[in-house]
Write a protein that holds these residues in place. Structure first.
Motif, PDB file in Angstrom:
ATOM      1  N   ASP A 190       0.845  -1.190   0.000  1.00 30.86           N
ATOM      2  CA  ASP A 190       0.000   0.000   0.000  1.00 30.86           C
ATOM      3  C   ASP A 190       0.883   1.244   0.000  1.00 30.86           C
ATOM      4  OD1 ASP A 190      -1.820   2.042   0.447  1.00 30.86           O
ATOM      5  OD2 ASP A 190      -3.029   0.850   1.839  1.00 30.86           O
ATOM      6  N   VAL A 191       0.740   2.048  -1.061  1.00 23.59           N
ATOM      7  CA  VAL A 191       1.542   3.270  -1.161  1.00 23.59           C
ATOM      8  C   VAL A 191       0.717   4.507  -0.797  1.00 23.59           C
ATOM      9  CG1 VAL A 191       3.114   2.320  -2.860  1.00 23.59           C
ATOM     10  CG2 VAL A 191       1.015   3.467  -3.636  1.00 23.59           C
ATOM     11  N   GLY A 192      -0.451   4.251  -0.210  1.00 21.81           N
ATOM     12  CA  GLY A 192      -1.309   5.363   0.212  1.00 21.81           C
ATOM     13  C   GLY A 192      -2.656   5.316  -0.470  1.00 21.81           C
ATOM     14  N   GLY A 193      -3.695   5.569   0.314  1.00 17.33           N
ATOM     15  CA  GLY A 193      -5.038   5.598  -0.262  1.00 17.33           C
ATOM     16  C   GLY A 193      -5.537   4.257  -0.719  1.00 17.33           C
ATOM     17  N   THR A 195      -3.939   2.197  -2.503  1.00 16.65           N
ATOM     18  CA  THR A 195      -3.354   1.841  -3.800  1.00 16.65           C
ATOM     19  C   THR A 195      -2.184   0.885  -3.601  1.00 16.65           C
ATOM     20  OG1 THR A 195      -3.968   3.982  -4.735  1.00 16.65           O
ATOM     21  CG2 THR A 195      -2.254   2.735  -5.888  1.00 16.65           C
ATOM     22  N   LEU A 196      -2.239  -0.248  -4.268  1.00 18.98           N
ATOM     23  CA  LEU A 196      -1.173  -1.236  -4.175  1.00 18.98           C
ATOM     24  C   LEU A 196      -0.244  -1.110  -5.368  1.00 18.98           C
ATOM     25  CD1 LEU A 196      -3.229  -4.368  -3.045  1.00 18.98           C
ATOM     26  CD2 LEU A 196      -1.784  -2.915  -1.630  1.00 18.98           C
ATOM     27  N   LYS A 197       1.066  -1.105  -5.097  1.00 21.80           N
ATOM     28  CA  LYS A 197       2.060  -1.049  -6.169  1.00 21.80           C
ATOM     29  C   LYS A 197       3.245  -1.933  -5.820  1.00 21.80           C
ATOM     30  CE  LYS A 197       0.987   3.509  -8.090  1.00 21.80           C
ATOM     31  NZ  LYS A 197       1.539   4.832  -8.465  1.00 21.80           N
ATOM     32  N   LEU A 334       1.328 -14.852  -9.662  1.00 19.10           N
ATOM     33  CA  LEU A 334       0.927 -13.700 -10.434  1.00 19.10           C
ATOM     34  C   LEU A 334       1.389 -12.445  -9.714  1.00 19.10           C
ATOM     35  CD1 LEU A 334      -0.688 -12.264 -12.680  1.00 19.10           C
ATOM     36  CD2 LEU A 334      -2.738 -12.541 -11.239  1.00 19.10           C
ATOM     37  N   ILE A 335       2.194 -11.621 -10.401  1.00 19.76           N
ATOM     38  CA  ILE A 335       2.723 -10.370  -9.831  1.00 19.76           C
ATOM     39  C   ILE A 335       2.118  -9.213 -10.619  1.00 19.76           C
ATOM     40  CG2 ILE A 335       4.803  -9.106  -9.192  1.00 19.76           C
ATOM     41  CD1 ILE A 335       6.359 -11.715  -9.714  1.00 19.76           C
TER      42      ILE A 335
END
Length: 341
Positions: A190-193, A195-197, A334-335
């Motif tokens: 989670d990079v904020g909000g 949102t996954l990256k 799966l990435i």
């Protein structure tokens, strides 16, 4: 303005339909018929010729609409000892015993419209019938790949405008992993909000995409599968991010040759990198190609080829009951959401 099918085009098209009818033991293609097993096998082979990746996966005929997966694989280690004075030996079953993930073949339509203006334009080609057949077969083959990579669910009536990658036609391989084996799915942090990256670069958990791939092998792939011919299937952007700095540099001839050799033998981590059409961007799938299957139910490949003069066209109506299957989830990871920082 109405278009008329020219006599020469009509003769060639009628001959094409007669060939299809004769191969399937029917008088005419106007009425829907079940494609016979031998022509079905030839059509499957034709799909594989039109899309190379289909040669590497399984395309299994199955008798039942639903059932257990059938690939001849063993999803665990099998060696062991048993004191037979106390208990009986326990053989390891072949295949996946996850009964919650049975295959379910449902109908997919592959209907192709052939405008008469197109058939008229092709009538001078000596290979008219071959060209027509290859056009239909190639469209079906590429759509199978598109659904396998991008399919999210099966809608009662699909909408190609809203879902141009056929997301609503069939649940594909990647969605099967997301739904049935979330432990084999890495979406990043989670990079904020919310949102996954999966971020790659200096100061990130993974400095390179190669490091990410090696981490995924060690953490997600079952130990008995790590040496079993894994490949890194990816979208084109993943390879561009890795190799563009190598290729986008002014070099002397020797260095250029070395760079091209490296690019020709593309790898992600220690695995061969495989770019496949229609595969989603910012995504990598680690598995063996033969861990992916398309099951097609016997007797459900139906077809008819009819004139539709009200639309100035002929239509090749085809349908088959099929399902996309991941045979062994422990042999896949799966990435997603990969981003070069």
């Amino acid at each position: 303005m109405s278009v008329v099918l020219q006599p020469q085009a009509r003769q060639l098209f009628n001959s094409y339909k007669a060939d299809v009818a004769r191969a399937n033991g029917v008088e005419s293609t106007r009425e829907t018929f079940a494609v016979l097993p031998v022509p079905t096998q030839k059509i499957i082979q034709a799909y594989q010729q039109q899309a190379d990746f289909l040669k590497l996966i399984n395309m299994f005929p199955v008798d039942n609409a639903k059932g257990e997966k059938i690939a001849l694989s063993i999803g665990t280690t099998i060696a062991g000892n048993t004191n037979t004075n106390v208990q009986q030996r326990q053989p390891t079953p072949v295949g996946d015993l996850d009964l919650l993930d049975e295959y379910d073949c449902t109908q997919t339509n592959y209907d192709v419209a052939m405008k008469w203006i197109l058939l008229n334009a092709w009538r001078h080609h000596p290979d008219f019938k071959k060209k027509l057949q290859e056009m239909v077969v190639r469209a079906v083959a590429l759509d199978k790949l598109c659904m396998g990579w991008n399919g999210l669910f099966r809608a009662a009536t699909s909408d190609r405008v809203a879902n141009p990658l056929l997301q609503d036609v069939k649940k594909g391989w990647l969605q099967k992993i997301r739904d049935n084996a979330p432990e084999q799915h890495y979406e990043g942090i989670d990079v904020g909000g919310g949102t996954l990256k999966t971020q790659i670069g200096a100061g990130q958990e993974f400095k390179t995409v190669d490091g990410l791939v090696e981490y995924a092998i060690e953490e997600y792939i079952a130990e008995q599968h790590r040496e079993s011919g894994l490949v890194a299937i990816c979208g084109r952007g993943i390879l561009s991010d890795k190799y563009l700095p190598l290729l986008n540099t002014i070099q002397d001839p020797t260095e250029q040759l070395a760079a091209r050799t490296i690019y020709a033998n593309k790898q992600l981590g220690t695995l061969p990198a495989m770019y496949v059409p229609k595969f989603p961007a910012k995504t990598i799938l680690l598995t063996t190609p033969d861990n992916l299957s398309i099951y097609m139910q016997n007797g459900t490949f139906n077809r008819s080829i009819v004139d539709e003069p009200q639309w100035d066209r002929a239509v090749d109506y085809q349908s088959v009951n099929e399902d996309f299957v991941v045979e062994d989830y422990t042999k896949a990871v799966l990435i997603e959401n990969i981003e070069l920082v």
